[in-house]
Design a protein around this motif. Sequence first.
Motif, PDB file in Angstrom:
ATOM      1  N   GLU A   1      -6.597  -1.026   4.852  1.00 16.75           N
ATOM      2  CA  GLU A   1      -5.876  -0.941   3.588  1.00 16.75           C
ATOM      3  C   GLU A   1      -6.839  -0.889   2.404  1.00 16.75           C
ATOM      4  O   GLU A   1      -6.552  -0.239   1.396  1.00 16.75           O
ATOM      5  CB  GLU A   1      -4.918  -2.122   3.467  1.00 16.75           C
ATOM      6  N   VAL A   2      -7.984  -1.570   2.530  1.00 18.00           N
ATOM      7  CA  VAL A   2      -8.984  -1.476   1.469  1.00 18.00           C
ATOM      8  C   VAL A   2      -9.505  -0.043   1.377  1.00 18.00           C
ATOM      9  O   VAL A   2      -9.689   0.508   0.284  1.00 18.00           O
ATOM     10  CB  VAL A   2     -10.130  -2.473   1.733  1.00 18.00           C
ATOM     11  N   GLU A   3      -9.743   0.555   2.529  1.00 21.38           N
ATOM     12  CA  GLU A   3     -10.201   1.944   2.535  1.00 21.38           C
ATOM     13  C   GLU A   3      -9.141   2.882   1.946  1.00 21.38           C
ATOM     14  O   GLU A   3      -9.461   3.814   1.185  1.00 21.38           O
ATOM     15  CB  GLU A   3     -10.554   2.367   3.954  1.00 21.38           C
ATOM     16  N   ARG A   4      -7.885   2.636   2.267  1.00 25.03           N
ATOM     17  CA  ARG A   4      -6.810   3.479   1.739  1.00 25.03           C
ATOM     18  C   ARG A   4      -6.676   3.328   0.236  1.00 25.03           C
ATOM     19  O   ARG A   4      -6.451   4.296  -0.495  1.00 25.03           O
ATOM     20  CB  ARG A   4      -5.489   3.130   2.429  1.00 25.03           C
ATOM     21  N   MET A   5      -6.777   2.103  -0.238  1.00 25.06           N
ATOM     22  CA  MET A   5      -6.677   1.866  -1.676  1.00 25.06           C
ATOM     23  C   MET A   5      -7.843   2.512  -2.412  1.00 25.06           C
ATOM     24  O   MET A   5      -7.665   3.125  -3.474  1.00 25.06           O
ATOM     25  CB  MET A   5      -6.652   0.363  -1.969  1.00 25.06           C
ATOM     26  N   ALA A   6      -9.048   2.371  -1.823  1.00 28.39           N
ATOM     27  CA  ALA A   6     -10.222   2.983  -2.458  1.00 28.39           C
ATOM     28  C   ALA A   6     -10.083   4.498  -2.509  1.00 28.39           C
ATOM     29  O   ALA A   6     -10.434   5.139  -3.507  1.00 28.39           O
ATOM     30  CB  ALA A   6     -11.481   2.584  -1.704  1.00 28.39           C
ATOM     31  N   SER A   7      -9.556   5.086  -1.422  1.00 27.54           N
ATOM     32  CA  SER A   7      -9.377   6.538  -1.392  1.00 27.54           C
ATOM     33  C   SER A   7      -8.291   6.973  -2.354  1.00 27.54           C
ATOM     34  O   SER A   7      -8.399   8.005  -3.029  1.00 27.54           O
ATOM     35  CB  SER A   7      -9.039   6.973   0.030  1.00 27.54           C
ATOM     36  N   ALA A   8      -7.186   6.193  -2.431  1.00 25.22           N
ATOM     37  CA  ALA A   8      -6.083   6.577  -3.311  1.00 25.22           C
ATOM     38  C   ALA A   8      -6.445   6.453  -4.782  1.00 25.22           C
ATOM     39  O   ALA A   8      -6.027   7.264  -5.610  1.00 25.22           O
ATOM     40  CB  ALA A   8      -4.859   5.709  -3.008  1.00 25.22           C
ATOM     41  N   LEU A   9      -7.219   5.465  -5.133  1.00 30.59           N
ATOM     42  CA  LEU A   9      -7.584   5.233  -6.532  1.00 30.59           C
ATOM     43  C   LEU A   9      -8.838   5.987  -6.939  1.00 30.59           C
ATOM     44  O   LEU A   9      -9.191   6.013  -8.116  1.00 30.59           O
ATOM     45  CB  LEU A   9      -7.778   3.735  -6.772  1.00 30.59           C
TER      46      LEU A   9
ATOM     47  N   LEU B   1       0.817  -1.213   0.000  1.00 30.76           N
ATOM     48  CA  LEU B   1       0.000   0.000   0.000  1.00 30.76           C
ATOM     49  C   LEU B   1       0.852   1.264   0.000  1.00 30.76           C
ATOM     50  O   LEU B   1       0.490   2.274  -0.608  1.00 30.76           O
ATOM     51  CB  LEU B   1      -0.923  -0.006   1.210  1.00 30.76           C
ATOM     52  N   ASP B   2       1.972   1.237   0.678  1.00 33.69           N
ATOM     53  CA  ASP B   2       2.854   2.394   0.684  1.00 33.69           C
ATOM     54  C   ASP B   2       3.464   2.661  -0.689  1.00 33.69           C
ATOM     55  O   ASP B   2       3.941   3.777  -0.965  1.00 33.69           O
ATOM     56  CB  ASP B   2       3.975   2.200   1.709  1.00 33.69           C
ATOM     57  N   SER B   3       3.459   1.608  -1.552  1.00 38.39           N
ATOM     58  CA  SER B   3       4.076   1.746  -2.877  1.00 38.39           C
ATOM     59  C   SER B   3       3.055   1.841  -3.999  1.00 38.39           C
ATOM     60  O   SER B   3       3.423   1.772  -5.176  1.00 38.39           O
ATOM     61  CB  SER B   3       5.001   0.543  -3.140  1.00 38.39           C
ATOM     62  N   VAL B   4       1.768   1.989  -3.659  1.00 38.50           N
ATOM     63  CA  VAL B   4       0.734   2.059  -4.692  1.00 38.50           C
ATOM     64  C   VAL B   4       0.965   3.297  -5.562  1.00 38.50           C
ATOM     65  O   VAL B   4       1.155   4.407  -5.069  1.00 38.50           O
ATOM     66  CB  VAL B   4      -0.668   2.112  -4.052  1.00 38.50           C
ATOM     67  N   GLY B   5       0.963   3.094  -6.881  1.00 31.97           N
ATOM     68  CA  GLY B   5       1.185   4.188  -7.820  1.00 31.97           C
ATOM     69  C   GLY B   5       2.642   4.486  -8.078  1.00 31.97           C
ATOM     70  O   GLY B   5       2.959   5.341  -8.915  1.00 31.97           O
ATOM     71  N   LYS B   6       3.541   3.810  -7.373  1.00 36.24           N
ATOM     72  CA  LYS B   6       4.976   4.064  -7.547  1.00 36.24           C
ATOM     73  C   LYS B   6       5.705   2.882  -8.183  1.00 36.24           C
ATOM     74  O   LYS B   6       6.910   2.986  -8.429  1.00 36.24           O
ATOM     75  CB  LYS B   6       5.627   4.358  -6.186  1.00 36.24           C
ATOM     76  N   LEU B   7       5.000   1.816  -8.419  1.00 37.53           N
ATOM     77  CA  LEU B   7       5.637   0.607  -8.928  1.00 37.53           C
ATOM     78  C   LEU B   7       5.267   0.381 -10.385  1.00 37.53           C
ATOM     79  O   LEU B   7       4.180   0.766 -10.852  1.00 37.53           O
ATOM     80  CB  LEU B   7       5.203  -0.617  -8.107  1.00 37.53           C
ATOM     81  N   SER B   8       6.173  -0.260 -11.084  1.00 34.92           N
ATOM     82  CA  SER B   8       5.886  -0.693 -12.443  1.00 34.92           C
ATOM     83  C   SER B   8       4.984  -1.910 -12.398  1.00 34.92           C
ATOM     84  O   SER B   8       4.909  -2.593 -11.372  1.00 34.92           O
ATOM     85  CB  SER B   8       7.187  -1.020 -13.173  1.00 34.92           C
ATOM     86  N   PRO B   9       4.292  -2.211 -13.502  1.00 43.31           N
ATOM     87  CA  PRO B   9       3.431  -3.416 -13.504  1.00 43.31           C
ATOM     88  C   PRO B   9       4.198  -4.685 -13.144  1.00 43.31           C
ATOM     89  O   PRO B   9       3.668  -5.548 -12.437  1.00 43.31           O
ATOM     90  CB  PRO B   9       2.893  -3.458 -14.934  1.00 43.31           C
TER      91      PRO B   9
ATOM     92  N   GLU C   1     -15.314   0.818  -2.891  1.00 47.07           N
ATOM     93  CA  GLU C   1     -14.676  -0.333  -2.272  1.00 47.07           C
ATOM     94  C   GLU C   1     -14.802  -1.574  -3.120  1.00 47.07           C
ATOM     95  O   GLU C   1     -13.876  -2.388  -3.198  1.00 47.07           O
ATOM     96  CB  GLU C   1     -15.302  -0.589  -0.896  1.00 47.07           C
ATOM     97  N   GLU C   2     -15.952  -1.737  -3.868  1.00 43.12           N
ATOM     98  CA  GLU C   2     -16.106  -2.941  -4.647  1.00 43.12           C
ATOM     99  C   GLU C   2     -15.235  -2.947  -5.889  1.00 43.12           C
ATOM    100  O   GLU C   2     -15.102  -3.975  -6.560  1.00 43.12           O
ATOM    101  CB  GLU C   2     -17.576  -3.145  -5.040  1.00 43.12           C
ATOM    102  N   GLU C   3     -14.630  -1.823  -6.226  1.00 48.25           N
ATOM    103  CA  GLU C   3     -13.774  -1.757  -7.387  1.00 48.25           C
ATOM    104  C   GLU C   3     -12.304  -1.990  -7.056  1.00 48.25           C
ATOM    105  O   GLU C   3     -11.432  -1.866  -7.907  1.00 48.25           O
ATOM    106  CB  GLU C   3     -13.921  -0.395  -8.068  1.00 48.25           C
ATOM    107  N   VAL C   4     -12.017  -2.304  -5.835  1.00 49.31           N
ATOM    108  CA  VAL C   4     -10.648  -2.610  -5.441  1.00 49.31           C
ATOM    109  C   VAL C   4     -10.206  -3.863  -6.188  1.00 49.31           C
ATOM    110  O   VAL C   4     -11.009  -4.782  -6.404  1.00 49.31           O
ATOM    111  CB  VAL C   4     -10.573  -2.839  -3.927  1.00 49.31           C
ATOM    112  N   PRO C   5      -8.956  -3.935  -6.650  1.00 46.86           N
ATOM    113  CA  PRO C   5      -8.484  -5.110  -7.413  1.00 46.86           C
ATOM    114  C   PRO C   5      -8.814  -6.423  -6.714  1.00 46.86           C
ATOM    115  O   PRO C   5      -8.637  -6.566  -5.505  1.00 46.86           O
ATOM    116  CB  PRO C   5      -6.975  -4.890  -7.508  1.00 46.86           C
ATOM    117  N   GLU C   6      -9.312  -7.365  -7.488  1.00 46.97           N
ATOM    118  CA  GLU C   6      -9.751  -8.650  -6.931  1.00 46.97           C
ATOM    119  C   GLU C   6      -8.604  -9.415  -6.292  1.00 46.97           C
ATOM    120  O   GLU C   6      -8.794 -10.088  -5.274  1.00 46.97           O
ATOM    121  CB  GLU C   6     -10.368  -9.490  -8.047  1.00 46.97           C
ATOM    122  N   ALA C   7      -7.396  -9.267  -6.843  1.00 44.81           N
ATOM    123  CA  ALA C   7      -6.254 -10.001  -6.310  1.00 44.81           C
ATOM    124  C   ALA C   7      -5.952  -9.592  -4.876  1.00 44.81           C
ATOM    125  O   ALA C   7      -5.491 -10.393  -4.067  1.00 44.81           O
ATOM    126  CB  ALA C   7      -5.020  -9.762  -7.187  1.00 44.81           C
TER     127      ALA C   7
END
Length: 232
Positions: free
Chosen positions: A209-217, A112-120, A221-227
Motif C-alpha cells: 500500500e505504501v508503494e501504491r500510494m507513492a505511485s498514485a501521488l 487506498l481504493d479511495s485515495v483522491g476520491k474523498l473530501s478532507p 516513499e519517504e513523502e508518504v503521509p506520516e499518519a
Amino acid sequence: MAALRRWKSYLSVLRSSCRVVLTEVKPAAQTVRTRSALFTGVASLAVGTTLCAVPFKQVENLSHDSLIRRAASLVTDSSITFLSQTTLALIEAFMLYSKAVHTLIALQQRYLDSVGKLSPADEDAIWQVIITQRAEINERREHCARLDTTWASAVKLCEAAAEAAFSSGAEHACVTMRTHLDLAHSQVEEAQKLSREADRLLTQTKVLEVERMASALGTEEEEVPEAYLRED
C-alpha cells in the motif's frame, strides 16, 4: 316361686359372665398366635440373613504411600483445571488479535481504493478509524503477551505435577497430565500460527500500500503521509 325366680336370675348372671370370659380369652389366643408367627418370621429372617451374608469390600490400607498417591492425583486434577482455563483464554486472545489485524488490513485497503476520491473531512474520519484500530491491536497484543506468560507458568506447574505423580506411583494421573499438556501445546500452536499469519499479511499489506500510494501521488516513499506510516 320366689326361689325359682332367684334361680333364673342366677343362671342369667352366670351366662353373661361366661360370655365375657370367652370374649376376653379369644383375642388373647389370637395375640399368642400372632406373636408366635412373628417370632417364627424373625427366626426365619435371621437364618436367611446368615445364609445370604453379603461380603464387604475391603478398605485400602491408608498407608503413607497411598495417601501420597491420592494427594498427587489431586494436584494433577487442579493443575489440569488451571492449564485448561489459561489455554482457553490464550487461544481466544490470539483469535481476537488476528481478527483485529484483518480488520485493520481491510480498512487500509479501503482507504487506498479511495485515495483522491474523498473530501478532507471523510479522509480524516477514515484515519481516525484506522488509528483506533491500531490502538486496539496494540492492546490485544499486550493482552496476548500477559496470558502467554500465565500459560507458560501453568505448563511448568503441570510438568512438575506430572513428575511428582510419576515418582509417587500415580501413573494414571501422570499419563492424564501428559495428554492434557500435549493437547494444550497443539491448540496454542495453532492459534499462534494464525496470529503470525495475520502479522505477515499486515506487513505485506503495508509494503504494497505504501508503494501504491507513492505511485498514485507521484512522490517518493519517504513523502508518504506520516499518519499512514505511524503505528499509533
